[in-house]
Motif scaffolding. Sequence first.
Motif, PDB file in Angstrom:
ATOM      1  N   ILE A  43       0.811  -1.282   0.175  1.00 28.43           N
ATOM      2  CA  ILE A  43       0.078  -0.019   0.052  1.00 28.43           C
ATOM      3  C   ILE A  43       0.854   1.040   0.002  1.00 28.43           C
ATOM      4  O   ILE A  43       1.699   1.332   0.840  1.00 28.43           O
ATOM      5  N   GLY A  44       0.731   2.033  -0.946  1.00 31.81           N
ATOM      6  CA  GLY A  44       1.239   3.362  -1.066  1.00 31.81           C
ATOM      7  C   GLY A  44       2.820   3.389  -1.060  1.00 31.81           C
ATOM      8  O   GLY A  44       3.599   4.214  -0.587  1.00 31.81           O
ATOM      9  N   GLN A  45       3.493   2.201  -1.654  1.00 32.99           N
ATOM     10  CA  GLN A  45       4.871   1.944  -1.818  1.00 32.99           C
ATOM     11  C   GLN A  45       5.428   2.971  -2.676  1.00 32.99           C
ATOM     12  O   GLN A  45       5.165   3.277  -3.901  1.00 32.99           O
ATOM     13  N   ALA A  46       6.514   3.690  -1.698  1.00 33.15           N
ATOM     14  CA  ALA A  46       7.318   4.655  -2.867  1.00 33.15           C
ATOM     15  C   ALA A  46       8.124   4.024  -3.957  1.00 33.15           C
ATOM     16  O   ALA A  46       8.152   4.659  -5.068  1.00 33.15           O
ATOM     17  N   THR A  47       8.520   2.856  -3.850  1.00 34.62           N
ATOM     18  CA  THR A  47       9.128   2.302  -4.895  1.00 34.62           C
ATOM     19  C   THR A  47       8.401   2.112  -6.079  1.00 34.62           C
ATOM     20  O   THR A  47       8.992   2.175  -7.304  1.00 34.62           O
ATOM     21  N   GLY A  52      12.387   7.175 -10.767  1.00 38.42           N
ATOM     22  CA  GLY A  52      13.128   6.272 -10.979  1.00 38.42           C
ATOM     23  C   GLY A  52      14.670   6.785 -11.542  1.00 38.42           C
ATOM     24  O   GLY A  52      15.116   6.113 -12.417  1.00 38.42           O
ATOM     25  N   ILE A  53      14.855   8.116 -11.152  1.00 40.46           N
ATOM     26  CA  ILE A  53      16.121   8.648 -11.549  1.00 40.46           C
ATOM     27  C   ILE A  53      17.369   8.176 -10.752  1.00 40.46           C
ATOM     28  O   ILE A  53      17.154   8.483  -9.500  1.00 40.46           O
ATOM     29  N   ILE A  54      18.283   7.410 -11.386  1.00 40.41           N
ATOM     30  CA  ILE A  54      19.415   7.209 -10.651  1.00 40.41           C
ATOM     31  C   ILE A  54      20.595   8.068 -10.990  1.00 40.41           C
ATOM     32  O   ILE A  54      21.401   7.968 -12.003  1.00 40.41           O
ATOM     33  N   PHE A  55      21.001   9.192 -10.218  1.00 41.86           N
ATOM     34  CA  PHE A  55      21.719  10.275 -10.555  1.00 41.86           C
ATOM     35  C   PHE A  55      21.965  11.084  -9.284  1.00 41.86           C
ATOM     36  O   PHE A  55      21.711  12.207  -9.086  1.00 41.86           O
ATOM     37  N   PRO A  56      23.124  10.667  -8.457  1.00 47.07           N
ATOM     38  CA  PRO A  56      23.251  11.267  -7.353  1.00 47.07           C
ATOM     39  C   PRO A  56      24.542  12.235  -7.242  1.00 47.07           C
ATOM     40  O   PRO A  56      24.795  12.940  -6.347  1.00 47.07           O
ATOM     41  N   TRP A  57      25.194  12.151  -8.141  1.00 51.47           N
ATOM     42  CA  TRP A  57      26.504  12.696  -8.200  1.00 51.47           C
ATOM     43  C   TRP A  57      26.570  14.112  -8.350  1.00 51.47           C
ATOM     44  O   TRP A  57      27.467  14.800  -7.861  1.00 51.47           O
ATOM     45  N   LEU A  58      25.404  14.911  -8.846  1.00 53.13           N
ATOM     46  CA  LEU A  58      25.398  16.327  -8.782  1.00 53.13           C
ATOM     47  C   LEU A  58      24.613  17.014  -7.589  1.00 53.13           C
ATOM     48  O   LEU A  58      24.248  18.196  -7.774  1.00 53.13           O
ATOM     49  N   SER A  59      24.109  16.164  -6.526  1.00 57.66           N
ATOM     50  CA  SER A  59      23.398  16.802  -5.652  1.00 57.66           C
ATOM     51  C   SER A  59      24.276  17.963  -4.831  1.00 57.66           C
ATOM     52  O   SER A  59      25.602  17.826  -4.564  1.00 57.66           O
ATOM     53  N   LYS A  60      23.453  18.841  -4.291  1.00 55.28           N
ATOM     54  CA  LYS A  60      23.951  19.809  -3.805  1.00 55.28           C
ATOM     55  C   LYS A  60      24.071  19.609  -2.174  1.00 55.28           C
ATOM     56  O   LYS A  60      24.433  20.511  -1.428  1.00 55.28           O
ATOM     57  N   ARG A  61      23.407  18.293  -1.734  1.00 54.67           N
ATOM     58  CA  ARG A  61      23.527  18.019  -0.462  1.00 54.67           C
ATOM     59  C   ARG A  61      24.855  18.229   0.446  1.00 54.67           C
ATOM     60  O   ARG A  61      25.827  17.565  -0.408  1.00 54.67           O
ATOM     61  N   ARG A  62      24.849  18.549   1.635  1.00 56.99           N
ATOM     62  CA  ARG A  62      26.173  18.616   2.047  1.00 56.99           C
ATOM     63  C   ARG A  62      26.412  17.199   3.082  1.00 56.99           C
ATOM     64  O   ARG A  62      27.299  17.200   3.718  1.00 56.99           O
ATOM     65  N   ASN A  63      25.467  16.503   3.249  1.00 57.65           N
ATOM     66  CA  ASN A  63      25.462  15.329   3.929  1.00 57.65           C
ATOM     67  C   ASN A  63      26.389  14.363   3.070  1.00 57.65           C
ATOM     68  O   ASN A  63      26.250  13.615   2.271  1.00 57.65           O
ATOM     69  N   LYS A  64      27.719  14.163   3.513  1.00 59.76           N
ATOM     70  CA  LYS A  64      28.811  13.424   2.852  1.00 59.76           C
ATOM     71  C   LYS A  64      28.365  12.036   3.044  1.00 59.76           C
ATOM     72  O   LYS A  64      28.663  11.105   2.290  1.00 59.76           O
ATOM     73  N   ARG A  65      27.945  11.575   4.324  1.00 58.90           N
ATOM     74  CA  ARG A  65      27.463  10.038   4.294  1.00 58.90           C
ATOM     75  C   ARG A  65      26.244   9.997   3.275  1.00 58.90           C
ATOM     76  O   ARG A  65      26.440   8.311   2.685  1.00 58.90           O
ATOM     77  N   SER A 336      13.027  11.125  -1.456  1.00 54.14           N
ATOM     78  CA  SER A 336      13.078  10.929  -2.880  1.00 54.14           C
ATOM     79  C   SER A 336      14.287  10.148  -3.638  1.00 54.14           C
ATOM     80  O   SER A 336      14.084   9.846  -4.604  1.00 54.14           O
ATOM     81  N   SER A 337      15.156   9.808  -2.711  1.00 51.50           N
ATOM     82  CA  SER A 337      16.448   9.217  -3.235  1.00 51.50           C
ATOM     83  C   SER A 337      16.365   7.872  -3.101  1.00 51.50           C
ATOM     84  O   SER A 337      17.453   7.176  -3.146  1.00 51.50           O
ATOM     85  N   GLY A 338      15.173   7.121  -2.679  1.00 47.24           N
ATOM     86  CA  GLY A 338      15.121   5.899  -2.078  1.00 47.24           C
ATOM     87  C   GLY A 338      15.559   4.689  -3.074  1.00 47.24           C
ATOM     88  O   GLY A 338      16.231   3.757  -2.876  1.00 47.24           O
ATOM     89  N   LEU A 339      15.271   5.000  -4.492  1.00 45.14           N
ATOM     90  CA  LEU A 339      15.630   3.992  -5.491  1.00 45.14           C
ATOM     91  C   LEU A 339      17.228   4.184  -5.702  1.00 45.14           C
ATOM     92  O   LEU A 339      17.884   3.226  -6.418  1.00 45.14           O
ATOM     93  N   THR A 340      18.184   5.284  -5.208  1.00 48.93           N
ATOM     94  CA  THR A 340      19.374   5.155  -5.540  1.00 48.93           C
ATOM     95  C   THR A 340      20.023   4.748  -3.960  1.00 48.93           C
ATOM     96  O   THR A 340      20.972   3.952  -4.063  1.00 48.93           O
TER      97      THR A 340
END
Length: 375
Positions: A43-47, A52-65, A336-340
Motif C-alpha cells: 500500500i502506497g509504496q514509494a518504490t 526512477g532517476i539514478i543520478f546522485p553525483w551532482l546533488s548539492k546536499r552537504r551530507n557526505k554520508r 526521494s532518493s530511495g531508489l538510489t
Amino acid sequence: MVVEVTIMQKQVTIIGSGIVGAVTAYYLSADPTLSVTLYDEGIGQATKNAAGIIFPWLSKRRNKRWYQLAKAGAALYPEIVADTQMGYSVYQQAGTVVTRENPDDLQALYDLALERRKTAPQMGNVEKLSAAEVQDKIPLLTAPQPGVFVSGGARVDGDKFAHNLLKYAEKRNLVRHKGKVRLGDQGQLLTVNGQQAYDTLILAVGAWLKPLLLPMKIVADVRPQKGQLIEMQLPETWGDDVPVLMPEGERDFIPFTRNKLVVGATHENDQGYDLQASDLVENDLFASGYKLDSRLRKDQITQVKVGTRAYTRDFAPFFGPLPDNPHILVASGLGSSGLTTGPMIGKLLADYVRTGKHDWDNYQLPVENYLTPAD
C-alpha cells in the motif's frame, strides 16, 4: 553407514517489498543456511510510484554520508541487473542531462561534474551541451536549454525492478505472503494467521515504520511525504539512448523506452498518508511537461501514480538493529532518493544478517539518533 546431518536454518523475516526489502531478500535468498520469508501489504509504496532517476553525483546536499551511500547504490545497479539478466524495460543507463540557462551556472555545474567524476568513475563521460545539442539527445523537447550530460546517469522502473528481484529470490529461497502485519509490545510478529516465529526480523516499510514500532513504545523519526507523478503514452517512439532530463525550474522529464514519458514527482509535506490523486497536481505536472514539449496533450496521460516517502528531520536515511533488540532491524527515511540509496542499504542489511558484522559508519549516523522511547 551414512549419517544424514540436518542443518537448522535461521529464520529471517522481511516486512516490506519495496527497494530495500526486495534487495535484502535477493541477497539473503542466496544463502542456503537461511529460511527467508517476506510479508507485503503493498500500500502506497514509494518504490512502485517513483520517477526512477539514478543520478546522485551532482546533488548539492552537504551530507557526505548520504552521498557515499547514494554513490554506492548507483554503482550497484549494473551488477544486480547483469546478475539477474533484467532487460531495458527495467533499467536503462542512457545518461542524464541537467540544464541551466545562466552560462555561469552551467559552467559551475560542469566543473562540479568533472570534480565528482574523480571519485566516481561510474559517472562515465561528462559533456557541456548547447541547447541545440540537448535537443539532439532528447528529440521530444520543443524548448530546450543548455545543459550538462553525464553518460552514467540511469532510469529504473522501481516496480518492475523490485518485482523481478523477488521473483528471482523465490526461485532460490524466499517465501512470500500478502497481508497486514503488526508487532506486539515485545516485538512479536502478529499476522492474520497468528504469531509467527523469527530469528531476525527486518522492517523495510518506509513511512509506515513509525506506526509499526509504536506498540514497542519506540518512536521513529519518520514523517510521510506524498509524491505524485504522471505517466504518458506518446504517439512517437524513440530509442533506448534518450537520456533523462532534470530541467531547471521544472519537474523531471523521464522518457522511458519506446513511447512512455514520466513527468514528476511532487514533494508534498502536508498530506500525511493520503494516496488520492489530485487533479490540481495532475494539471501542474502536465503544465511542467508542456513547457518542455508543447506537443503534449492531456489525453495522453495514462495514469497518475501516488506514493508515500519516508523522511527524517535531517533528511538522512537510517538502518540497522534496534538499540535494545538486535534481532529486529529497521530501515527508513530514504526520501526521494530511495531508489538510489535503497540497493546499498539492502546489501548492507543482508551482509549484517549473514555475518553479524557491519561497517556502515561512513553511510549514516547511529540508528539511535532516529529512534526514541515513547512517553
